[in-house]
Design a protein around this motif. Sequence first.
Motif, PDB file in Angstrom:
ATOM      1  N   UNK A   1       0.835  -1.207   0.000  1.00  0.00           N
ATOM      2  CA  UNK A   1       0.000   0.000   0.000  1.00  0.00           C
ATOM      3  C   UNK A   1       0.867   1.253   0.000  1.00  0.00           C
ATOM      4  N   UNK A   2       0.271   2.362  -0.455  1.00  0.00           N
ATOM      5  CA  UNK A   2       0.865   3.701  -0.319  1.00  0.00           C
ATOM      6  C   UNK A   2       0.344   4.229   1.014  1.00  0.00           C
ATOM      7  N   UNK A   3       1.257   4.484   1.949  1.00  0.00           N
ATOM      8  CA  UNK A   3       0.834   4.755   3.327  1.00  0.00           C
ATOM      9  C   UNK A   3       1.042   6.222   3.716  1.00  0.00           C
ATOM     10  N   UNK A   4      -0.028   6.805   4.240  1.00  0.00           N
ATOM     11  CA  UNK A   4       0.046   8.161   4.801  1.00  0.00           C
ATOM     12  C   UNK A   4      -0.230   8.035   6.302  1.00  0.00           C
ATOM     13  N   UNK A   5       0.690   8.505   7.113  1.00  0.00           N
ATOM     14  CA  UNK A   5       0.521   8.432   8.568  1.00  0.00           C
ATOM     15  C   UNK A   5       0.296   9.806   9.145  1.00  0.00           C
ATOM     16  N   UNK A   6      -0.532   9.884  10.205  1.00  0.00           N
ATOM     17  CA  UNK A   6      -0.658  11.142  10.935  1.00  0.00           C
ATOM     18  C   UNK A   6      -0.060  10.992  12.334  1.00  0.00           C
ATOM     19  N   UNK A   7       0.345  12.112  12.892  1.00  0.00           N
ATOM     20  CA  UNK A   7       0.899  12.138  14.240  1.00  0.00           C
ATOM     21  C   UNK A   7       1.398  13.547  14.510  1.00  0.00           C
ATOM     22  N   UNK A   8       1.920  13.761  15.721  1.00  0.00           N
ATOM     23  CA  UNK A   8       2.494  15.078  15.997  1.00  0.00           C
ATOM     24  C   UNK A   8       3.894  15.132  15.377  1.00  0.00           C
ATOM     25  N   UNK A   9       4.426  16.338  15.242  1.00  0.00           N
ATOM     26  CA  UNK A   9       5.701  16.536  14.529  1.00  0.00           C
ATOM     27  C   UNK A   9       6.813  15.636  15.068  1.00  0.00           C
ATOM     28  N   UNK A  10       6.778  15.361  16.371  1.00  0.00           N
ATOM     29  CA  UNK A  10       7.851  14.556  16.980  1.00  0.00           C
ATOM     30  C   UNK A  10       7.897  13.135  16.420  1.00  0.00           C
ATOM     31  N   UNK A  11       6.810  12.703  15.777  1.00  0.00           N
ATOM     32  CA  UNK A  11       6.743  11.328  15.254  1.00  0.00           C
ATOM     33  C   UNK A  11       7.145  11.239  13.772  1.00  0.00           C
ATOM     34  N   UNK A  12       7.353  12.374  13.114  1.00  0.00           N
ATOM     35  CA  UNK A  12       7.556  12.380  11.654  1.00  0.00           C
ATOM     36  C   UNK A  12       8.670  11.440  11.182  1.00  0.00           C
ATOM     37  N   UNK A  13       9.868  11.631  11.703  1.00  0.00           N
ATOM     38  CA  UNK A  13      11.009  10.839  11.207  1.00  0.00           C
ATOM     39  C   UNK A  13      10.797   9.358  11.469  1.00  0.00           C
ATOM     40  N   UNK A  14      10.273   9.051  12.644  1.00  0.00           N
ATOM     41  CA  UNK A  14      10.019   7.655  13.028  1.00  0.00           C
ATOM     42  C   UNK A  14       9.053   6.993  12.035  1.00  0.00           C
ATOM     43  N   UNK A  15       7.953   7.676  11.753  1.00  0.00           N
ATOM     44  CA  UNK A  15       6.915   7.091  10.878  1.00  0.00           C
ATOM     45  C   UNK A  15       7.447   6.934   9.446  1.00  0.00           C
ATOM     46  N   UNK A  16       8.207   7.895   8.992  1.00  0.00           N
ATOM     47  CA  UNK A  16       8.773   7.775   7.634  1.00  0.00           C
ATOM     48  C   UNK A  16       9.807   6.651   7.586  1.00  0.00           C
ATOM     49  N   UNK A  17      10.567   6.498   8.665  1.00  0.00           N
ATOM     50  CA  UNK A  17      11.555   5.396   8.715  1.00  0.00           C
ATOM     51  C   UNK A  17      10.874   4.025   8.728  1.00  0.00           C
ATOM     52  N   UNK A  18       9.653   3.979   9.270  1.00  0.00           N
ATOM     53  CA  UNK A  18       8.903   2.699   9.275  1.00  0.00           C
ATOM     54  C   UNK A  18       8.479   2.301   7.865  1.00  0.00           C
ATOM     55  N   UNK A  19       8.525   3.282   6.951  1.00  0.00           N
ATOM     56  CA  UNK A  19       8.171   2.972   5.563  1.00  0.00           C
ATOM     57  C   UNK A  19       7.002   3.780   5.031  1.00  0.00           C
ATOM     58  N   UNK A  20       6.407   4.655   5.858  1.00  0.00           N
ATOM     59  CA  UNK A  20       5.294   5.460   5.355  1.00  0.00           C
ATOM     60  C   UNK A  20       5.772   6.324   4.194  1.00  0.00           C
TER      61      UNK A  20
END
Length: 318
Positions: A175-194
């Motif tokens: 899937x093409x994944x879009x994640x939401x969260x607060x700014x502090x989570x950005x790098x983590x979520x992108x590193x997970x593959x979002x």
Amino acid sequence: MKAITLANNGGTENLHFTEIPTPEINEDEVLIRVKAIGINPVDAFARREPAAIGRFVKPAPGEKVVIGWDVSGVVEAAGARVRVCKPGDEVFGMVNFPGHGKAYAEYVAAPAAQLALKPGNISHEEAAASTLAALTAWQALVTYGKVRQGDKVLIHGAGGGVGHYAVQIARHFGAYVIGTGSASKRDFVLRLGANQFIDYTAARFEEVVQDADLVVDSLFGDHIFRSLATVKPGGRVIALLASFTDEKLAGLVREKNVYAHTLGVVSNGRDMEQIAALLQSGELRSHISATYPFTDMAKAHAEIERGKTLGKIVVTLP
Ligand SMILES: NC(=O)c1ccc[n+]([C@@H]2O[C@H](COP(=O)([O-])OP(=O)(O)OC[C@H]3O[C@@H](n4cnc5c(N)ncnc54)[C@H](OP(=O)(O)O)[C@@H]3O)[C@@H](O)[C@H]2O)c1
């Protein structure tokens, strides 16, 4: 055995470190010597809210209440009809949810059908983390959401317990994944593959996404209306907290011809095995942001109640 029992519903001071009898097992159960316990928002809910006792925790009269559901440990004894594991095996799973799991203890009696063998390449902490939260992500995306290659999937709370597994599982299915969260989570979520991240404190996600095939919504209140606005006609919305009984919401669901489902995660050994296979292959990883000893359960509860968790919080036993 040592266990944490709940004196009364309320604050963390109601969690008592105490001695209770080791549970008996029936012929379909195994006795697990617990090495790690996963902590979820529902643990704190069960501790805090009197309503949770009737809903999840159903103690026998006079029984000391033990809460918790997520365990990883070693099989100490197995009932006569158990075939999936034997004494000495390492297993993990979400025990008796939604029911009485009794995980906050040195030993837990668990139906073998709810467990999977712990992959050898992960720790008990990583295994205990990936039970309720990973099962929720799996059942939301796969069982009900029918995620497919190329789907655009919006995952809220993508840096939290359920969300961080959901991002990885959706990516596993292409899937093409879009994640939401607060700014502090950005790098983590992108590193997970979002593929994309939306900081909910800086943008309204429904103004960024209007053509999602599948949305996993994990928030209360009007958030579900906003999630519905992001899904394309004929798409799917899986809610972890919102119900679709509200007349206005049900009308919008019909108008858009959306498949809308409120998920209540359930213990399921077959789903646990799918999660175990992904953990084994390294396509799924548990990210643990805080580990506490069993004696510091109150601190783990205080941490999960902040609602800002990155990945998972785990408690360990010697
Ligand atoms: N129905 C079920 O069977 C089921 C199963 C599991 C969980 N749940 C529920 O689902 C919710 C999430 O569970 P969880 O285990 O993932 O909790 P968690 O580990 O506490 O993670 C929640 C995440 O959401 C983020 N968040 C908070 N407000 C947000 C917002 N407005 N938009 C996007 N992200 C936001 C938080 O951090 P940031 O704000 O820093 O991003 C945090 O990372 C909980 O309420 C839980 O009770 C339901």
